[in-house]
Design a protein around this motif. Structure first.
Motif, mmCIF file in Angstrom:
data_model
loop_
_atom_site.group_PDB
_atom_site.id
_atom_site.type_symbol
_atom_site.label_atom_id
_atom_site.label_comp_id
_atom_site.label_asym_id
_atom_site.label_seq_id
_atom_site.Cartn_x
_atom_site.Cartn_y
_atom_site.Cartn_z
ATOM 1 N N UNK A 61 39.785 -0.154 23.084
ATOM 2 C CA UNK A 61 40.254 0.954 23.903
ATOM 3 C C UNK A 61 39.297 2.125 23.766
ATOM 4 N N UNK A 62 39.083 2.844 24.857
ATOM 5 C CA UNK A 62 38.292 4.070 24.803
ATOM 6 C C UNK A 62 38.900 5.085 25.762
ATOM 7 N N UNK A 63 38.565 6.352 25.588
ATOM 8 C CA UNK A 63 39.101 7.414 26.426
ATOM 9 C C UNK A 63 38.176 7.659 27.606
ATOM 10 N N UNK A 64 38.739 7.595 28.818
ATOM 11 C CA UNK A 64 37.988 7.967 30.019
ATOM 12 C C UNK A 64 38.003 9.467 30.232
ATOM 13 N N UNK A 65 39.076 10.106 29.816
ATOM 14 C CA UNK A 65 39.234 11.548 29.922
ATOM 15 C C UNK A 65 40.246 11.968 28.864
ATOM 16 N N UNK A 66 40.559 13.258 28.823
ATOM 17 C CA UNK A 66 41.525 13.733 27.830
ATOM 18 C C UNK A 66 42.901 13.124 28.039
ATOM 19 N N UNK A 67 43.186 12.659 29.265
ATOM 20 C CA UNK A 67 44.517 12.136 29.566
ATOM 21 C C UNK A 67 44.555 10.632 29.788
ATOM 22 N N UNK A 68 43.401 10.012 29.963
ATOM 23 C CA UNK A 68 43.401 8.590 30.332
ATOM 24 C C UNK A 68 42.614 7.737 29.346
ATOM 25 N N UNK A 69 43.270 6.655 28.893
ATOM 26 C CA UNK A 69 42.617 5.675 28.027
ATOM 27 C C UNK A 69 42.441 4.376 28.816
#
Length: 308
Positions: A61-69
């Protein structure tokens, strides 16, 4: 009994990537190396091994943005399927997303994997781009609901979060989020991945920023509680570090730590508030911040602006 593990050594990562290639790339005749991408260093990796030490399930898993993984590369060995291992991996990755403050998780699923992700609470949102030019996929989304989160005065909390992002854009880049507010305690969290240094720990400057914003936020909410208005300014701040942060950055400010009186503000006079913010790595205390904040009445703000 199976256990979720995080690969750490070179040998563990080698076995992890070897398994990913064997399960997800070799069947389509892609060479070794194609199983990796540019997100590996900023991702969280999970795996399960059997009693022989062989990798039998993986996920990332990684973060695409502050709100989306984004979840990728979930795979289970053929002879280990049907034992719930994929859901164990998925549960572990979802826990990471929650810790990072994500409000949704996305994944690009192949047709055969769609029923599995639907069973985990994902819904098909749209067709995704093909993978490696061949494999048709669908983008699926799962919206996360906070567990055990106390959020007194949610409108005030949203206003505070929006104020940070609008006036201090770097707070959003750092993944700083208001986690819970009970009226007596404010807890904020930050993304470790967005604030990590070459040693794999959180930047000291990022910890200081998390602490100062937490103190600022506690005063912001207390002004709301008291129906007062004023400009909050950090006058002085000192932080004492005990240990590095390597897992989950948390900042807590308890109302009992505040000293000073807000009453002068009602008489259009500035007031001084002192407070303490405790910094934790998960449940481990790692630092204390002591800050002195000044609150300026609205008239003082206007006079300062005119004098400039």
């Amino acid at each position: 009994m199976y256990k979720i593990e995080t690969p750490e050594t070179d040998a563990e990562f080698e076995a992890y990537f070897e398994f990913r290639w064997l399960m997800l790339r070799k069947p389509w005749n892609y060479p070794q190396g194609s199983e990796k991408d540019e997100y590996e260093q900023v991702s969280e990796h999970r795996m399960i091994r059997n009693n022989k030490g062989e990798v039998i399930a993986i996920g990332r898993i990684h973060m695409n943005s502050a709100e989306e993984a984004q979840v990728r590369h979930i795979a289970v060995a053929n002879d280990a399927q049907g034992r719930g291992l994929a859901k164990m991996i998925m549960s572990s990755l979802e826990a990471v997303a929650r810790q990072e403050g994500a409000v949704r998780i996305v994944t690009n699923s192949r047709e055969l994997s769609t029923p599995f992700f639907e069973s985990c609470g994902f819904e098909v949102e749209k067709e995704a781009s093909t993978e490696l030019g061949k494999l048709k996929r669908q983008q699926m989304v799962k919206r996360l609901l906070a567990h055990n989160t106390i959020l007194l005065h949610p409108k005030w909390c949203k206003e505070l979060q929006d104020t940070w992002h609008d006036t201090i854009p770097i707070s959003e880049q750092m993944g700083i989020k208001l986690y819970q507010y009970s009226g007596k305690t404010l807890e904020n969290r930050a993304s470790l991945n967005k604030n990590i240094n070459l040693h794999g720990t959180m930047f000291a400057g990022s910890i200081f920023s998390l602490a100062t914003l937490t103190g600022w936020g506690m005063i912001f909410l207390q002004l709301k509680e008291k129906n007062l208005v004023g400009e909050i300014v950090l006058g002085d701040g000192n932080i004492h570090y005990h240990k590095p942060i390597t897992m989950q950055p948390r900042a807590l400010c308890h109302i009992e730590s505040l000293s000073g009186k807000f009453e002068p503000l009602a008489k259009d006079k500035k007031c001084q508030i002192k407070l303490q913010v405790d910094i934790l790595d998960g449940d481990t205390a790692v630092a204390e911040f002591k800050g002195v904040y000044w609150i300026l009445p609205p008239e003082a703000e206007e006079q300062d602006a005119q004098s400039e």
